[in-house]
Write a protein that holds these residues in place. Structure first.
Motif, PDB file in Angstrom:
ATOM      1  N   SER A  82      -0.830   5.355   5.853  1.00  0.00           N
ATOM      2  CA  SER A  82      -0.135   4.442   6.774  1.00  0.00           C
ATOM      3  C   SER A  82       1.235   4.067   6.227  1.00  0.00           C
ATOM      4  O   SER A  82       2.207   3.993   6.982  1.00  0.00           O
ATOM      5  CB  SER A  82      -0.925   3.146   6.960  1.00  0.00           C
ATOM      6  OG  SER A  82      -2.146   3.398   7.546  1.00  0.00           O
ATOM      7  N   GLY A 112      -5.639   0.031   2.909  1.00  0.00           N
ATOM      8  CA  GLY A 112      -6.679   1.055   3.051  1.00  0.00           C
ATOM      9  C   GLY A 112      -8.058   0.598   2.615  1.00  0.00           C
ATOM     10  O   GLY A 112      -8.421  -0.577   2.731  1.00  0.00           O
ATOM     11  N   LYS A 121      -0.155   0.715  -5.791  1.00  0.00           N
ATOM     12  CA  LYS A 121      -0.718   0.776  -7.144  1.00  0.00           C
ATOM     13  C   LYS A 121      -0.831   2.221  -7.625  1.00  0.00           C
ATOM     14  O   LYS A 121      -1.003   2.463  -8.810  1.00  0.00           O
ATOM     15  CB  LYS A 121      -2.049   0.042  -7.229  1.00  0.00           C
ATOM     16  CG  LYS A 121      -3.221   0.625  -6.492  1.00  0.00           C
ATOM     17  CD  LYS A 121      -4.444  -0.249  -6.774  1.00  0.00           C
ATOM     18  CE  LYS A 121      -5.573  -0.032  -5.798  1.00  0.00           C
ATOM     19  NZ  LYS A 121      -6.108   1.332  -5.783  1.00  0.00           N
ATOM     20  N   GLU A 122      -0.700   3.169  -6.716  1.00  0.00           N
ATOM     21  CA  GLU A 122      -0.722   4.568  -7.150  1.00  0.00           C
ATOM     22  C   GLU A 122       0.616   4.916  -7.814  1.00  0.00           C
ATOM     23  O   GLU A 122       1.638   4.281  -7.559  1.00  0.00           O
ATOM     24  CB  GLU A 122      -0.988   5.498  -5.959  1.00  0.00           C
ATOM     25  CG  GLU A 122      -2.407   5.345  -5.426  1.00  0.00           C
ATOM     26  CD  GLU A 122      -2.795   6.415  -4.426  1.00  0.00           C
ATOM     27  OE1 GLU A 122      -3.102   7.537  -4.856  1.00  0.00           O
ATOM     28  OE2 GLU A 122      -2.807   6.114  -3.230  1.00  0.00           O
ATOM     29  N   ASP A 175      -6.825   1.793   7.798  1.00  0.00           N
ATOM     30  CA  ASP A 175      -8.244   1.487   7.589  1.00  0.00           C
ATOM     31  C   ASP A 175      -8.569  -0.002   7.626  1.00  0.00           C
ATOM     32  O   ASP A 175      -9.696  -0.381   7.948  1.00  0.00           O
ATOM     33  CB  ASP A 175      -8.694   2.001   6.198  1.00  0.00           C
ATOM     34  CG  ASP A 175      -9.020   3.485   6.188  1.00  0.00           C
ATOM     35  OD1 ASP A 175      -8.642   4.194   7.144  1.00  0.00           O
ATOM     36  OD2 ASP A 175      -9.641   3.940   5.206  1.00  0.00           O
ATOM     37  N   ILE A 178      -0.696  -5.306  -6.486  1.00  0.00           N
ATOM     38  CA  ILE A 178      -0.542  -6.707  -6.067  1.00  0.00           C
ATOM     39  C   ILE A 178      -1.893  -7.389  -6.278  1.00  0.00           C
ATOM     40  O   ILE A 178      -2.928  -6.893  -5.806  1.00  0.00           O
ATOM     41  CB  ILE A 178      -0.083  -6.790  -4.589  1.00  0.00           C
ATOM     42  CG1 ILE A 178       1.317  -6.183  -4.440  1.00  0.00           C
ATOM     43  CG2 ILE A 178      -0.130  -8.235  -4.075  1.00  0.00           C
ATOM     44  CD1 ILE A 178       2.423  -6.819  -5.265  1.00  0.00           C
ATOM     45  N   GLY A 234       0.863  -1.179   0.000  1.00  0.00           N
ATOM     46  CA  GLY A 234       0.000   0.000   0.000  1.00  0.00           C
ATOM     47  C   GLY A 234       0.891   1.217   0.000  1.00  0.00           C
ATOM     48  O   GLY A 234       2.019   1.161   0.506  1.00  0.00           O
ATOM     49  N   ARG A 277     -11.165   8.818  -3.970  1.00  0.00           N
ATOM     50  CA  ARG A 277     -10.338   8.080  -3.018  1.00  0.00           C
ATOM     51  C   ARG A 277      -8.859   8.426  -3.241  1.00  0.00           C
ATOM     52  O   ARG A 277      -8.140   8.737  -2.327  1.00  0.00           O
ATOM     53  CB  ARG A 277     -10.557   6.566  -3.178  1.00  0.00           C
ATOM     54  CG  ARG A 277      -9.772   5.720  -2.202  1.00  0.00           C
ATOM     55  CD  ARG A 277     -10.397   5.746  -0.820  1.00  0.00           C
ATOM     56  NE  ARG A 277      -9.418   5.516   0.227  1.00  0.00           N
ATOM     57  CZ  ARG A 277      -9.696   5.562   1.521  1.00  0.00           C
ATOM     58  NH1 ARG A 277     -10.910   5.818   1.928  1.00  0.00           N
ATOM     59  NH2 ARG A 277      -8.752   5.361   2.414  1.00  0.00           N
ATOM     60  N   GLU A 278      -8.434   8.325  -4.514  1.00  0.00           N
ATOM     61  CA  GLU A 278      -7.011   8.482  -4.799  1.00  0.00           C
ATOM     62  C   GLU A 278      -6.781   9.720  -5.658  1.00  0.00           C
ATOM     63  O   GLU A 278      -7.734  10.328  -6.158  1.00  0.00           O
ATOM     64  CB  GLU A 278      -6.483   7.223  -5.484  1.00  0.00           C
ATOM     65  CG  GLU A 278      -6.665   6.007  -4.578  1.00  0.00           C
ATOM     66  CD  GLU A 278      -5.945   4.759  -5.039  1.00  0.00           C
ATOM     67  OE1 GLU A 278      -5.604   4.679  -6.239  1.00  0.00           O
ATOM     68  OE2 GLU A 278      -5.729   3.872  -4.204  1.00  0.00           O
ATOM     69  N   ARG A 303      -3.776  11.971   2.314  1.00  0.00           N
ATOM     70  CA  ARG A 303      -5.020  11.822   1.539  1.00  0.00           C
ATOM     71  C   ARG A 303      -6.072  12.904   1.851  1.00  0.00           C
ATOM     72  O   ARG A 303      -6.806  13.330   0.939  1.00  0.00           O
ATOM     73  CB  ARG A 303      -5.590  10.412   1.794  1.00  0.00           C
ATOM     74  CG  ARG A 303      -6.653   9.972   0.836  1.00  0.00           C
ATOM     75  CD  ARG A 303      -6.923   8.465   0.884  1.00  0.00           C
ATOM     76  NE  ARG A 303      -5.768   7.617   0.682  1.00  0.00           N
ATOM     77  CZ  ARG A 303      -5.128   7.454  -0.471  1.00  0.00           C
ATOM     78  NH1 ARG A 303      -5.544   8.065  -1.546  1.00  0.00           N
ATOM     79  NH2 ARG A 303      -4.071   6.663  -0.552  1.00  0.00           N
ATOM     80  N   VAL A 307      -7.506   9.560   9.490  1.00  0.00           N
ATOM     81  CA  VAL A 307      -6.084   9.705   9.203  1.00  0.00           C
ATOM     82  C   VAL A 307      -5.201   9.616  10.453  1.00  0.00           C
ATOM     83  O   VAL A 307      -4.095   9.077  10.392  1.00  0.00           O
ATOM     84  CB  VAL A 307      -5.856  11.015   8.403  1.00  0.00           C
ATOM     85  CG1 VAL A 307      -5.984  12.257   9.276  1.00  0.00           C
ATOM     86  CG2 VAL A 307      -4.547  10.987   7.675  1.00  0.00           C
ATOM     87  N   GLY A 316      -0.387   4.545   0.822  1.00  0.00           N
ATOM     88  CA  GLY A 316      -1.187   5.666   1.325  1.00  0.00           C
ATOM     89  C   GLY A 316      -0.600   6.255   2.588  1.00  0.00           C
ATOM     90  O   GLY A 316       0.623   6.235   2.799  1.00  0.00           O
ATOM     91  N   LYS A 331     -10.098  18.701   0.055  1.00  0.00           N
ATOM     92  CA  LYS A 331     -10.053  20.064   0.614  1.00  0.00           C
ATOM     93  C   LYS A 331      -9.177  20.940  -0.298  1.00  0.00           C
ATOM     94  O   LYS A 331      -9.629  21.345  -1.373  1.00  0.00           O
ATOM     95  CB  LYS A 331      -9.535  20.015   2.062  1.00  0.00           C
ATOM     96  CG  LYS A 331     -10.375  19.088   2.940  1.00  0.00           C
ATOM     97  CD  LYS A 331      -9.804  18.917   4.330  1.00  0.00           C
ATOM     98  CE  LYS A 331     -10.522  17.832   5.101  1.00  0.00           C
ATOM     99  NZ  LYS A 331     -10.269  16.452   4.604  1.00  0.00           N
TER     100      LYS A 331
END
Ligand code: FDA
Ligand code: NAD
Length: 434
Positions: free
Chosen positions: A16, A123, A39-40, A297, A95, A12, A146-147, A47, A315, A14, A52
């Motif tokens: 975390s 997440g 994967k990003e 998450d 993955i 991941g 989300r991303e 995030r 967060v 993100g 915002k």
């Protein structure tokens, strides 16, 4: 197909993952020991910015400005910082298979990644209206968030449909934050949600009444007690109308959907114990599988203060759980241990000129204090939740730094309350005395 081995893998990329990488770096990792697989296409970032600052019409936040860990005042880990710290950042890599017994992960491209210790930090993903079979829900300009790729689509649509009509489906965090963002971008905004008031996960009817009136005063239209039951599109595939279950219909150039999220645990189904929809962990974020941790998450962890198992989709916990897991891993390697995770739930949101914070548990009776008149230029009010005679949760809109610290203290200390009336009278000074 390549095969690579690492001592530690964070799966991941993100919040975390960013905070786990920071903790590994501060404890010291040797070059090549640690990989972050995401994967990003970008390095871990904060995030919350996506709903915002990223959507501001002017002076919008953009990467690299909000890479982890700036959100908590920590070092900003730019993509090159990972390399400098000896961490391999493996981006744009999804993955698709995890074999926890064989300690291996396989990417969509067929590459194999072996590990000694795995931290699952996958997440959540959004719930989609197409999952519920809503007709026309795959039309263009029906957007989710989300991303960062999703946020870029929202930004493009805002530009393309300048000053148009937006329908926001959902009355939770995304619903409230995105309605404000679209209004600030001069859209004609209508929010639609099924409950009797917004943010029912946290807000009482009284708290929600403030936000709903404030939003209405800002020009946001609110339709409650119904859901989007279908969409129609122009011949080019772009959405043009939202049908509601109550029979009404709304014109729309953009639809934003925020109807909840689900933790990304599917890769590990049947391989690890689950609880309450997440991966079950102990107070060190260790799962039922040796050398596998889960944070953020996806983790259902013991919330020591309340003596139960919880999953938290915010967060602050994603940062702290990641740090706790890495500290526990490193301590165990040295034959030591760390203290159990003793988390005080903390959530916040910002929209328009508003900003609220909440600490603790929103259970029991609740009582409002302060000035909750939405027409006042600087509203400043709060709420306490009282269970078994003790204050267990505290909320404040427009609180100062010191007042927000007092909220945290009162929610942690759980002092006895004389009566609900007394709390209303004392207001924030009750918390400030703790
Ligand atoms: P997170 O979602 O951050 O990261 C998961 C990562 O794993 C992603 O990079 C994903 O691509 C990757 N991944 C998943 N599956 C994979 C696979 N199979 N292979 C490779 N990579 C994979 N909270 C709060 O307290 N205040 C706030 O204001 C906000 N605001 C906010 C705005 C928006 C738009 C969202 C979506 C969420 C928030 N939140 C929030 C919630 C908060 O951001 C959230 O709780 C944390 O990001 C959770 O961190 P994680 O690292 O667990 O997941
Ligand atoms: P949410 O759970 O906060 O709200 C979902 C809302 O959609 C609820 O009001 C729900 O009843 C409503 N809903 C459900 N089905 C619906 C339907 N068919 N039509 C209309 N409304 C429907 O989830 P979210 O707002 O989508 O947020 C997604 C995730 O992102 C969550 O994990 C959230 O915690 C996180 N997030 C957090 C923040 C923050 O903490 N400030 C900000 C943004 C996102």
């Amino acid at each position: 197909m390549a095969e690579k081995s690492f001592k530690y893998i964070i799966l991941g990329g993100g919040v975390s993952a960013g905070y786990a990488a920071k903790e590994f770096a501060s404890q010291g990792v040797k070059p090549g020991e640690l990989a972050v697989i995401s994967k990003e296409a970008v390095a871990p970032y904060e995030r919350p910015a996506l709903s915002k600052g990223y959507l501001f019409p002017e002076g919008a936040a953009r990467l690299p400005g909000f890479h982890c860990c700036v959100g908590s005042g920590g070092e900003k880990l730019l993509p090159e910082s990972y390399k400098q710290k000896g961490i391999e950042l493996i981006l744009s890599t999804e993955i698709v298979k995890a074999d926890l017994a064989a300690k291996s992960l396989v990417s969509a491209a067929g590459d194999v990644f072996k590990y000694e210790t795995l931290i699952i930090a996958t997440g959540s993903t959004v719930l989609r209206l197409t999952d519920f079979g809503v007709k026309g829900a795959d039309s263009k300009n029906i957007l989710y968030l989300r991303e960062i790729d999703d946020a870029d689509k929202v930004v493009e649509a805002i530009k393309a449909k300048k000053g148009g009509k937006a329908v926001v489906v959902g009355g939770g965090y995304i619903g409230l934050e995105l309605s404000a963002a679209l209004r600030i971008n001069n859209f004609d905004v209508t929010m639609v949600f099924p409950e009797p008031w917004c943010m029912p996960r946290l807000f009482t009817a009284d708290i929600a009444a403030f936000y709903e009136t404030y939003y209405t005063n800002k020009g946001v239209k609110i339709i409650k007690g119904t859901v989007a039951s279908g969409f129609t599109a122009h011949p080019n595939g772009e959405v043009n109308e939202v049908q509601l279950k109550d029979g009404r219909s709304l014109e729309a150039d953009i639809v934003i959907v925020g109807v909840g999220a689900k933790p990304l645990t599917a890769l590990f189904k049947g391989q690890v114990e689950e609880d309450k929809g997440g991966i079950k962990t102990d107070a060190f974020f260790k799962t039922s599988v040796p050398d596998v941790y889960a944070v953020g998450d996806v983790a259902t962890f013991p919330l020591k203060m309340y003596g139960d198992m919880r999953r938290v989709e915010h967060v602050d916990h994603s940062r702290k759980s990641a740090e706790q897991a890495v500290k526990a891993i490193k301590a165990a390697e040295g034959g030591g241990a760390v203290e159990e995770y003793d988390y005080l739930p903390y959530f916040y949101s910002r929209s328009f000129d508003l900003s609220w914070q909440f600490y603790g548990d929103n259970v029991g009776d609740s009582v409002l204090f302060g000035d909750s008149n939405p027409s006042n230029p600087k509203p400043r009010f709060g709420a306490y939740w009282v269970k078994d005679g003790k204050v267990v949760g505290a909320f404040m809109e427009g609180g100062s730094g010191d007042e927000n610290k007092a909220l945290a203290k009162v929610a942690k200390a759980r002092p006895a309350a004389e009566s609900l009336d007394d709390l209303t009278k004392q207001g924030i000074s009750f918390a400030a005395k703790i």
